[in-house]
Every structure is written in structure tokens, then in C-alpha cells.
Design a protein around this motif. Structure first.
Motif, mmCIF file in Angstrom:
data_model
loop_
_atom_site.group_PDB
_atom_site.id
_atom_site.type_symbol
_atom_site.label_atom_id
_atom_site.label_comp_id
_atom_site.label_asym_id
_atom_site.label_seq_id
_atom_site.Cartn_x
_atom_site.Cartn_y
_atom_site.Cartn_z
ATOM 1 N N LEU A 79 20.576 11.284 27.414
ATOM 2 C CA LEU A 79 20.682 12.486 26.589
ATOM 3 C C LEU A 79 21.925 13.282 26.952
ATOM 4 O O LEU A 79 22.626 13.804 26.082
ATOM 5 C CB LEU A 79 19.429 13.344 26.780
ATOM 6 C CG LEU A 79 19.373 14.678 26.023
ATOM 7 C CD1 LEU A 79 19.497 14.451 24.518
ATOM 8 C CD2 LEU A 79 18.079 15.417 26.336
ATOM 9 N N TYR A 80 22.223 13.370 28.231
ATOM 10 C CA TYR A 80 23.388 14.127 28.698
ATOM 11 C C TYR A 80 24.687 13.513 28.180
ATOM 12 O O TYR A 80 25.616 14.226 27.806
ATOM 13 C CB TYR A 80 23.387 14.171 30.221
ATOM 14 C CG TYR A 80 24.584 14.873 30.821
ATOM 15 C CD1 TYR A 80 24.689 16.257 30.801
ATOM 16 C CD2 TYR A 80 25.625 14.144 31.400
ATOM 17 C CE1 TYR A 80 25.790 16.903 31.342
ATOM 18 C CE2 TYR A 80 26.729 14.770 31.946
ATOM 19 C CZ TYR A 80 26.806 16.152 31.913
ATOM 20 O OH TYR A 80 27.904 16.786 32.446
ATOM 21 N N LEU A 81 24.743 12.182 28.142
ATOM 22 C CA LEU A 81 25.964 11.494 27.720
ATOM 23 C C LEU A 81 26.065 11.325 26.210
ATOM 24 O O LEU A 81 27.135 10.974 25.698
ATOM 25 C CB LEU A 81 26.026 10.110 28.377
ATOM 26 C CG LEU A 81 26.122 10.086 29.915
ATOM 27 C CD1 LEU A 81 26.100 8.646 30.402
ATOM 28 C CD2 LEU A 81 27.391 10.788 30.380
ATOM 29 N N CYS A 82 24.966 11.575 25.500
ATOM 30 C CA CYS A 82 24.938 11.324 24.056
ATOM 31 C C CYS A 82 25.793 12.350 23.313
ATOM 32 O O CYS A 82 25.739 13.545 23.589
ATOM 33 C CB CYS A 82 23.492 11.377 23.546
ATOM 34 S SG CYS A 82 23.357 10.970 21.800
ATOM 35 N N SER A 83 26.563 11.881 22.358
ATOM 36 C CA SER A 83 27.405 12.760 21.534
ATOM 37 C C SER A 83 27.038 12.685 20.054
ATOM 38 O O SER A 83 27.663 13.342 19.230
ATOM 39 C CB SER A 83 28.889 12.393 21.705
ATOM 40 O OG SER A 83 29.111 11.037 21.345
ATOM 41 N N ASP A 84 26.038 11.871 19.722
ATOM 42 C CA ASP A 84 25.612 11.714 18.339
ATOM 43 C C ASP A 84 24.471 12.689 18.043
ATOM 44 O O ASP A 84 23.405 12.624 18.663
ATOM 45 C CB ASP A 84 25.146 10.278 18.077
ATOM 46 C CG ASP A 84 24.698 10.079 16.647
ATOM 47 O OD1 ASP A 84 25.550 10.158 15.745
ATOM 48 O OD2 ASP A 84 23.483 9.864 16.437
ATOM 49 N N ASN A 85 24.690 13.595 17.091
ATOM 50 C CA ASN A 85 23.699 14.634 16.805
ATOM 51 C C ASN A 85 22.373 14.072 16.320
ATOM 52 O O ASN A 85 21.300 14.595 16.654
ATOM 53 C CB ASN A 85 24.250 15.618 15.771
ATOM 54 C CG ASN A 85 25.341 16.502 16.338
ATOM 55 O OD1 ASN A 85 25.367 16.769 17.535
ATOM 56 N ND2 ASN A 85 26.241 16.960 15.480
ATOM 57 N N ASP A 86 22.416 13.006 15.520
ATOM 58 C CA ASP A 86 21.176 12.409 15.023
ATOM 59 C C ASP A 86 20.339 11.847 16.169
ATOM 60 O O ASP A 86 19.116 12.035 16.216
ATOM 61 C CB ASP A 86 21.491 11.307 14.014
ATOM 62 C CG ASP A 86 22.044 11.864 12.709
ATOM 63 O OD1 ASP A 86 21.926 13.088 12.502
ATOM 64 O OD2 ASP A 86 22.587 11.084 11.916
ATOM 65 N N THR A 87 20.989 11.157 17.077
ATOM 66 C CA THR A 87 20.269 10.604 18.220
ATOM 67 C C THR A 87 19.705 11.715 19.104
ATOM 68 O O THR A 87 18.581 11.617 19.610
ATOM 69 C CB THR A 87 21.202 9.708 19.053
ATOM 70 O OG1 THR A 87 21.745 8.672 18.217
ATOM 71 C CG2 THR A 87 20.442 9.063 20.211
ATOM 72 N N ILE A 88 20.465 12.789 19.268
ATOM 73 C CA ILE A 88 19.988 13.924 20.068
ATOM 74 C C ILE A 88 18.730 14.520 19.445
ATOM 75 O O ILE A 88 17.783 14.892 20.162
ATOM 76 C CB ILE A 88 21.100 14.985 20.194
ATOM 77 C CG1 ILE A 88 22.226 14.456 21.089
ATOM 78 C CG2 ILE A 88 20.548 16.289 20.762
ATOM 79 C CD1 ILE A 88 23.435 15.365 21.160
ATOM 80 N N GLN A 89 18.670 14.601 18.114
ATOM 81 C CA GLN A 89 17.468 15.123 17.456
ATOM 82 C C GLN A 89 16.261 14.237 17.716
ATOM 83 O O GLN A 89 15.150 14.726 17.944
ATOM 84 C CB GLN A 89 17.711 15.235 15.949
ATOM 85 C CG GLN A 89 18.667 16.354 15.560
ATOM 86 C CD GLN A 89 18.733 16.537 14.061
ATOM 87 O OE1 GLN A 89 17.710 16.589 13.381
ATOM 88 N NE2 GLN A 89 19.948 16.620 13.528
ATOM 89 N N LEU A 90 16.476 12.939 17.698
ATOM 90 C CA LEU A 90 15.365 12.024 17.992
ATOM 91 C C LEU A 90 14.924 12.152 19.444
ATOM 92 O O LEU A 90 13.728 12.116 19.753
ATOM 93 C CB LEU A 90 15.788 10.584 17.681
ATOM 94 C CG LEU A 90 16.040 10.270 16.195
ATOM 95 C CD1 LEU A 90 16.627 8.873 16.031
ATOM 96 C CD2 LEU A 90 14.748 10.385 15.405
ATOM 97 N N TYR A 91 15.880 12.308 20.345
ATOM 98 C CA TYR A 91 15.537 12.537 21.754
ATOM 99 C C TYR A 91 14.714 13.816 21.906
ATOM 100 O O TYR A 91 13.766 13.880 22.699
ATOM 101 C CB TYR A 91 16.807 12.641 22.598
ATOM 102 C CG TYR A 91 17.480 11.318 22.917
ATOM 103 C CD1 TYR A 91 16.840 10.114 22.674
ATOM 104 C CD2 TYR A 91 18.760 11.273 23.466
ATOM 105 C CE1 TYR A 91 17.457 8.909 22.957
ATOM 106 C CE2 TYR A 91 19.384 10.066 23.767
ATOM 107 C CZ TYR A 91 18.722 8.888 23.508
ATOM 108 O OH TYR A 91 19.331 7.696 23.797
#
Length: 344
Positions: free
Chosen positions: A290-302
Motif C-alpha cells: 500500500l505504501y509503494l502503490c501509486s495507482d488510485n484504483d488499487t489504493i481504493q481496493l486496498y
């Protein structure tokens, strides 16, 4: 925990009914009116104050009425056009959603329709409307406001509300188009930060039908559309007001107990990356992703996957913290215009 003390008394102000400006004394108001408005009338076209004797000349020289195929309209001369040019980010009313062609027209509307005076502009600069928690100067007054105006009312109505909410959740589970392994309930209603006037519920439904997070992302639009169709055909359809759907959630407003109030629902299907048991290593690995993620869609799923831990954290907080959350939400909902490109 003691909520912050609000100091100071509001000075008395004298308001000009013509332009809406405020003054510190009656003398200052009289001087302003004589200097700015006495012997003048307001032009209905450009909404300026002009001398009474020159109003007809003003209409002829500053405005030219032309007829078009669609009807009549006013053509503004270049000298006035440069002075009252429309500005894209400044022409929507700060108190309602109405749009205007010029800043001048917007300000005139605000003064006439909303009595948006200088004192209110000063309050808006701090993010507050006239009736707000700044009127409560002491912690005791603020606590009384929270207790009487914000905290949900307990008793039979609250119990009936609980039954109604559980009923709509049961219906969602019944008509959901995929097999459900488990659900997580969140939002202010579940966390205990809802108020008398509003509450929201987030319902995350986990399913083994999703093979991965990417598979979940691809299938969510189809799943939500099928769920929407089933809900509007259900026995509670007349109590559901469907709202604009987001990429990952179905939104609707549910009219609750005797339609005295309602709840905003967000229904979100999701792939369960963590499973029923969460080891320390798996949790650390997940947070690192989650910390390394830069994709907003993936962050919403997280965020959907982590909803359980967010709810547990807020529910375990002291009542004073929940009251503070209620105050912040009340302040935000009552003191700011709806977010848009014009007033961002």
C-alpha cells in the motif's frame, strides 16, 4: 479531553440594504449611503448604481439591445466587457449552485438572495456560515450542542432504525449476484459517529468468485449493474433513491424509519487478499504494498480490505473523540459549498 474554547464576542454591525456591506456604526452607514447610493437607481441590466437623471443615457450608451432569431439579448459594449469579464472559477454562487456570467452578477445575487454581507464574507474566509459552532463560546455550550443537536436520539426510534438498517443489509446479501464469503460493515453509522441528520454505511462484500485483485477490478462494473437491477425490482425499491455510481461502488439513499431520516449506502464488492486470519508478516507485507502503490484504483481496493481495522479503531475510541468527529463533519457539511471545478 476538553474541546477548544471559542473566545470573543461578535461586534454589532450596521448593514447597507442596497449593496450588502457592513459598517461599525450608524454614522458610517449614513455617510456611505449618501456618498454611494443617494440620488442613484440600480440598472436592471448591469446591476450598477447610476444617477437617477442619467439612467436613460446610461441605458442608451452602455447597453445596446439587439434582436436575434432566438429572442432578445443584451450586447455589452467593449468598455464594460473588459471591466466585468467572466472569470471561470469565480462565477458560481458561494451559497448555492447557481451560475452567473460575471463576478458582479454573482455578488449581486449573493447579496439579494442570501444576504451575503461583508460579515458573512469574513466568516466564509474562516470556513463558517452564520449559524455555526463558533456561536458556542465555552466547552459546556459546545457539549450541549453536540448532545442536543448532533448525537443520535436513543430509544424506540433508534431501535427501529437498527432493525430497518439490518433489513436492507439482509436484502443486499440476498440479491447480491455472487456468492459471499463474508461482509464488513463500516461508515459513520457503524463506527458510532453518525448524527441526528445524517449517517452513511459502507458495505464491503467479499467473494471467492474473484480470482485476484485485477480480476475483481475487471468484474466490479458488471456485478454492480446487476445488483442495481435486482435492488430496483425488490420489495424495498420504493424506499431506495439510486445515486451516481462510482467505479467501485453502488450508491443509494435509503429512507429509514417512517421516512423521518435516511442513510447513504456504499456497496462495494471486493477480493479478499488477507483472508480470515491475518498474520503479522502478511499484514506488514500488505502495508508495504500500500505504501509503494501509486495507482488510485488499487489504493481504493486496498482501503476496502482495511475497512475492518478502521472501524475497530474508531469504535474503540472514547466518546469525546467521536463527538469531535461529529463536530468536524458538521462544520464541513454546513460551512463549505459543494466541491466543484468552479469553487475548488
Amino acid at each position: 479531553m476538553t474541546l477548544p474554547r471559542m473566545w470573543g464576542l461578535k461586534p454589532k454591525s450596521y448593514n447597507c440594504e442596497r449593496c450588502g456591506n457592513d459598517f461599525v456604526s450608524c454614522t458610517a452607514l449614513r455617510y456611505h449611503f449618501r456618498a454611494k447610493h443617494l440620488g442613484k437607481v440600480r440598472c436592471e441590466t448591469c446591476e450598477r448604481d447610476v444617477l437617477t437623471e442619467s439612467s436613460q443615457d446610461h441605458a442608451k450608451t452602455d447597453h445596446e439591445k439587439i434582436l436575434t432569431d432566438q429572442g432578445s439579448c443584451w450586447n455589452v459594449t467593449p468598455t464594460r466587457e473588459t471591466k466585468f469579464v467572466a472569470i471561470e472559477t469565480s462565477t458560481s454562487c458561494r451559497m448555492c449552485a447557481r451560475q452567473f456570467g460575471t463576478v458582479h452578477a454573482r455578488e449581486y445575487h449573493e447579496k439579494q438572495e442570501h444576504h451575503f454581507t461583508a460579515s458573512k464574507r469574513a466568516q466564509m474566509s474562516t470556513g463558517f456560515k452564520p449559524e455555526n459552532i463558533l456561536d458556542y463560546k465555552t466547552p459546556v455550550e459546545i457539549e450541549r450542542f453536540v448532545e442536543t443537536k448532533l448525537r443520535p436520539i436513543s430509544g424506540p426510534a433508534r431501535l427501529a432504525c437498527v432493525s430497518e438498517v439490518e433489513g436492507i443489509i439482509a436484502l443486499i446479501k440476498e440479491v447480491f449476484p455472487l456468492p459471499i464469503t463474508h461482509i464488513i460493515k463500516g461508515g459513520s453509522y457503524i463506527k458510532g459517529t453518525d448524527t441526528q441528520d445524517w449517517s452513511d454505511l459502507d458495505i464491503v462484500l467479499f467473494s471467492d468468485a474473484f480470482e485476484s485483485l485485477d480480476d475483481c477490478r475487471r468484474k466490479i462494473p458488471e456485478v454492480l449493474e446487476e445488483l442495481r437491477k435486482r435492488l430496483i425490482k425488490s420489495s424495498l425499491a420504493n424506499r431506495l433513491i439510486m445515486q451516481k455510481r462510482t467505479p467501485f461502488s453502488l450508491r443509494f439513499y435509503f429512507n429509514c424509519y417512517k421516512e423521518h431520516h435516511g442513510h447513504s449506502f456504499d456497496i462495494m464488492p471486493c477480493y479478499d487478499m488477507l483472508g480470515s486470519t491475518l498474520s503479522t508478516g502478511l499484514k506488514e507485507s500488505f502495508y508495504h504494498k500500500l505504501y509503494l502503490c501509486s495507482d488510485n484504483d488499487t489504493i481504493q481496493l486496498y482501503a476496502m480490505i482495511l475497512l475492518k481495522y478502521q472501524v475497530e479503531f474508531v469504535k474503540s475510541s472514547p466518546e469525546r473523540v467521536k463527538d469531535l468527529i461529529r463536530l468536524v463533519k458538521h462544520w464541513f457539511k454546513t460551512s463549505f459549498a459543494k466541491s466543484s471545478e468552479e469553487n475548488k
